[in-house]
Scaffold this motif. Structure first.
Motif, short mmCIF file in Angstrom:
data_model
loop_
_atom_site.label_atom_id
_atom_site.label_comp_id
_atom_site.label_asym_id
_atom_site.label_seq_id
_atom_site.Cartn_x
_atom_site.Cartn_y
_atom_site.Cartn_z
N ASN A 212 27.41 -14.68 17.62
CA ASN A 212 28.40 -15.72 17.36
C ASN A 212 29.13 -15.51 16.04
O ASN A 212 30.26 -15.96 15.86
CB ASN A 212 27.81 -17.13 17.47
CG ASN A 212 26.65 -17.38 16.53
OD1 ASN A 212 26.26 -16.51 15.77
ND2 ASN A 212 26.10 -18.58 16.59
N LEU A 213 28.51 -14.79 15.09
CA LEU A 213 29.22 -14.45 13.87
C LEU A 213 30.33 -13.44 14.13
O LEU A 213 31.41 -13.52 13.54
CB LEU A 213 28.24 -13.92 12.82
CG LEU A 213 27.41 -15.01 12.12
CD1 LEU A 213 26.26 -14.40 11.33
CD2 LEU A 213 28.30 -15.85 11.21
N VAL A 214 30.08 -12.51 15.01
CA VAL A 214 31.13 -11.56 15.40
C VAL A 214 32.26 -12.31 16.12
O VAL A 214 33.44 -12.09 15.85
CB VAL A 214 30.57 -10.44 16.29
CG1 VAL A 214 31.70 -9.63 16.91
CG2 VAL A 214 29.66 -9.52 15.48
N ALA A 215 31.89 -13.20 17.02
CA ALA A 215 32.89 -13.98 17.75
C ALA A 215 33.73 -14.83 16.79
O ALA A 215 34.95 -14.95 16.97
CB ALA A 215 32.20 -14.88 18.79
N ALA A 216 33.08 -15.39 15.78
CA ALA A 216 33.78 -16.26 14.84
C ALA A 216 34.74 -15.48 13.95
O ALA A 216 35.74 -16.03 13.49
CB ALA A 216 32.78 -17.02 13.98
N THR A 217 34.46 -14.21 13.72
CA THR A 217 35.25 -13.43 12.76
C THR A 217 36.11 -12.35 13.41
O THR A 217 36.51 -11.39 12.76
CB THR A 217 34.32 -12.78 11.72
OG1 THR A 217 33.34 -11.96 12.39
CG2 THR A 217 33.60 -13.84 10.89
N GLN A 218 36.42 -12.52 14.68
CA GLN A 218 37.27 -11.54 15.37
C GLN A 218 38.60 -11.34 14.66
O GLN A 218 39.10 -10.21 14.55
CB GLN A 218 37.52 -11.98 16.81
CG GLN A 218 36.34 -11.78 17.74
CD GLN A 218 36.68 -12.22 19.16
OE1 GLN A 218 37.61 -12.98 19.38
NE2 GLN A 218 35.91 -11.73 20.13
N ALA A 219 39.18 -12.43 14.17
CA ALA A 219 40.50 -12.35 13.56
C ALA A 219 40.51 -11.56 12.26
O ALA A 219 41.56 -11.09 11.81
CB ALA A 219 41.05 -13.76 13.30
N VAL A 220 39.32 -11.43 11.63
CA VAL A 220 39.22 -10.66 10.39
C VAL A 220 38.37 -9.40 10.61
O VAL A 220 37.77 -8.87 9.68
CB VAL A 220 38.67 -11.52 9.23
CG1 VAL A 220 39.74 -12.46 8.72
CG2 VAL A 220 37.42 -12.28 9.66
N LYS A 221 38.28 -8.97 11.88
CA LYS A 221 37.67 -7.68 12.26
C LYS A 221 36.20 -7.59 11.86
O LYS A 221 35.74 -6.59 11.30
CB LYS A 221 38.46 -6.53 11.64
CG LYS A 221 39.93 -6.52 12.04
CD LYS A 221 40.69 -5.39 11.37
CE LYS A 221 42.17 -5.43 11.77
NZ LYS A 221 42.96 -4.36 11.10
N GLY A 222 35.44 -8.66 12.15
CA GLY A 222 34.02 -8.65 11.82
C GLY A 222 33.25 -7.58 12.57
O GLY A 222 33.35 -7.48 13.81
N GLN A 223 32.48 -6.78 11.82
CA GLN A 223 31.69 -5.71 12.43
C GLN A 223 30.39 -5.54 11.65
O GLN A 223 30.38 -5.46 10.43
CB GLN A 223 32.49 -4.39 12.40
CG GLN A 223 31.77 -3.22 13.06
CD GLN A 223 32.63 -1.97 13.07
OE1 GLN A 223 33.76 -1.97 12.61
NE2 GLN A 223 32.08 -0.89 13.60
#
Length: 516
Positions: free
Chosen positions: A17-28
């Motif tokens: 869910n942290l990846v899903a939350a940060t898609q707009a800032v390219k969370g990886q």
């Protein structure tokens, strides 16, 4: 999918869910164990995302915020040493082995994570508030209303005292950093959230309102707070109106009917929703207002304000589906401005479905927060502490409150900050206004104190009645001497202290009480 901590009601953050939350800032993720036999979902289980290493506890996630004068990336190792199980960073620290979610910008990631958290709370009723003055008071009024609702529903005295169902912005956590911090405190038990949205520049409210996605968006007033930063009231109005942009068609816009920007704000609100509630009170008969087409949907009649409380009839206009309602209110707060604040709170609560009877019950139980017209005795005298903050509108409102008191009325003021090039003129106009409010003594300290006093003296106050000081120490000496002289004449005084936050006028109260 994320899970909830069933014992605490806290939301659980995990890898997915942290990846899903940060898609707009390219969370990886980096340093996340790569094991095809296990679900990444179970490798991180945290209920708190913390930006300050001093508050890190074992099991937390550390988010490395970058500011103008600090960089949280310098503290990643310290966070891990204190028990952080993961970090959110814009540059990976290979000196630590905990999982690190790399994003393009950690401050933007903070907002995205908070927005995601808000989206998981689909049943939550969110009220967003902005305005030049009154925000803290309206928040406390709404808190009191929701406590009354909760108390009636549960009859639980513990809940009644703590208001478990409502999240309310603490202090000034109202900017692009404070708003996400508050949203991350949402728990499953919260039914309501009252969030303050502030602004120091154009676009800031648009950003936080989009994060909050309010069901109700309320503007209290368009004053002159932060006038220097915006360059005029037109820009302040434009910025405050950004709060309406995040409303869905089913949301409600709450608009101040008595404000001279009311029509402009209404037109902006109509672009996003047709559900608009105006609040206000004017010293006209309802029939006269109705004939002029200016009767708000939530309004006050029969208003009387005294030294300690205000009384009025709270009116909800008839709609296509509801009948008109008129109920008496006893508000334990002085000042006409607090009647307006109560109307704003009533409109917001009404918009989320709270019935009028519960609204007036909550308003009757509201209490002032520290530095908001709080009262204490000083021998035979009374001190009113309104030192939390100030702007030209709230200064005038405080003067009205003092004018309604008994005894010798002494107003002690610090400067109003953030007025820019308009500062001298605003202080001069303030002094002239105060001179017409039946106040006996005006003592001012600060850079703009001479301008306030010049305005007061030009409008009729004498040099003995209105004095400016360069320092608090000089003012305090004169204040003590005046109080002693009035005591010799067997006269009690009411002293009201106020100033912008930067002036810390509460220290004068402490020094005065400490010398007694």
């Amino acid at each position: 999918m994320a899970i909830a901590d069933t014992q605490s009601g806290l939301y659980t953050w995990q890898a997915d869910n942290l990846v899903a939350a940060t898609q707009a800032v390219k969370g990886q993720w980096h340093h996340l164990a790569d094991d095809s036999h296990h679900n990444h979902d179970n490798q991180i289980q945290a209920t708190r995302i913390i930006t300050d290493t001093r508050k890190i506890e074992a099991g937390d996630i550390f988010l490395a915020i970058v500011g103008e004068k600090f960089d949280g990336h310098h503290f990643v190792e310290a966070a891990v040493q204190k028990g952080a199980v993961a970090a959110i960073v814009s540059s990976v620290n290979d000196k630590v082995t905990v999982p690190q979610l790399q994003v393009a910008d950690t401050r933007l990631a903070f907002g995205q994570i908070a927005a995601y958290r808000r989206q998981q709370h689909s049943d939550l009723k969110v009220i967003a508030i902005t305005g030049s003055s009154g925000k803290t008071t309206v928040k406390e009024m709404l808190r009191s209303i929701f406590i009354a609702v909760e108390s009636e529903a549960s009859q639980d005295n513990t809940n009644q005292a703590e208001g478990h169902s409502t999240l309310v912005t603490r202090g000034n956590l109202n900017n692009d950093f404070g708003v996400p911090m508050m949203l991350l405190e949402l728990e499953n038990q919260h039914q309501y959230a009252v969030l303050e949205l502030g602004a120091n520049h154009v676009g800031e409210i648009e950003y936080t309102a989009d994060m909050v996605k309010p069901d109700v968006a309320c503007i209290l007033n368009i004053g002159t707070a932060h006038l220097g930063e915006f360059g005029g009231r037109d820009n302040i109005a434009k910025t405050k109106a950004e709060i309406y942009q995040s409303l869905s068609a089913s949301g409600t816009a709450v608009v101040p009917a008595d404000d001279d920007y009311s029509e402009q704000l209404t037109q902006v609100a109509k672009q996003y929703t047709q559900h608009i509630l105006h609040f206000g009170w004017q010293q006209l008969e309802p029939e006269t207002q109705a004939e002029a087409g200016s009767l708000p949907e939530v309004y006050a009649t029969e208003v009387t304000t005294g030294a300690l409380q205000s009384e009025f009839v709270l009116n909800f206009a008839a709609t296509a589906t509801t009948e008109a309602v008129a109920l008496p209110v006893k508000l334990p707060m002085a000042g006409q401005h607090n009647v307006s604040n109560a109307l704003a709170a009533a409109a917001c609560a009404y918009a989320v479905g709270i019935v009028p009877e519960q609204i007036i019950k909550g308003l009757a139980q509201v209490t002032s927060s520290k530095g908001r017209l709080g009262r204490q005795q000083f021998g035979q005298h009374q001190i009113i502490d309104d030192t939390y903050n100030a702007n030209p509108n709230s200064m005038r409102a405080a003067a009205d409150v003092l004018a309604a008191q008994t005894g010798v009325k002494m107003l002690v003021l610090g400067d109003i900050g953030e007025l820019g090039d308009a500062a001298a003129n605003e202080h001069r106009e303030l002094g002239a206004t105060i001179a017409g409010k039946h106040i006996d003594v005006l003592l001012c300290v600060g850079e703009f104190a001479p301008h306030t006093i010049a305005g007061a003296q030009s409008a009729g106050m004498t040099q003995d009645q209105a004095q400016a000081f360069a320092t608090k120490a000089e003012l305090l000496a004169t204040l003590k001497a005046l109080i002693e002289a009035y005591e010799q004449q067997q006269q009690a005084c009411t002293l009201l202290f106020k100033g912008s936050r930067s002036t810390t006028m509460e220290t004068l109260i402490d020094d005065l009480l400490g010398a007694s």
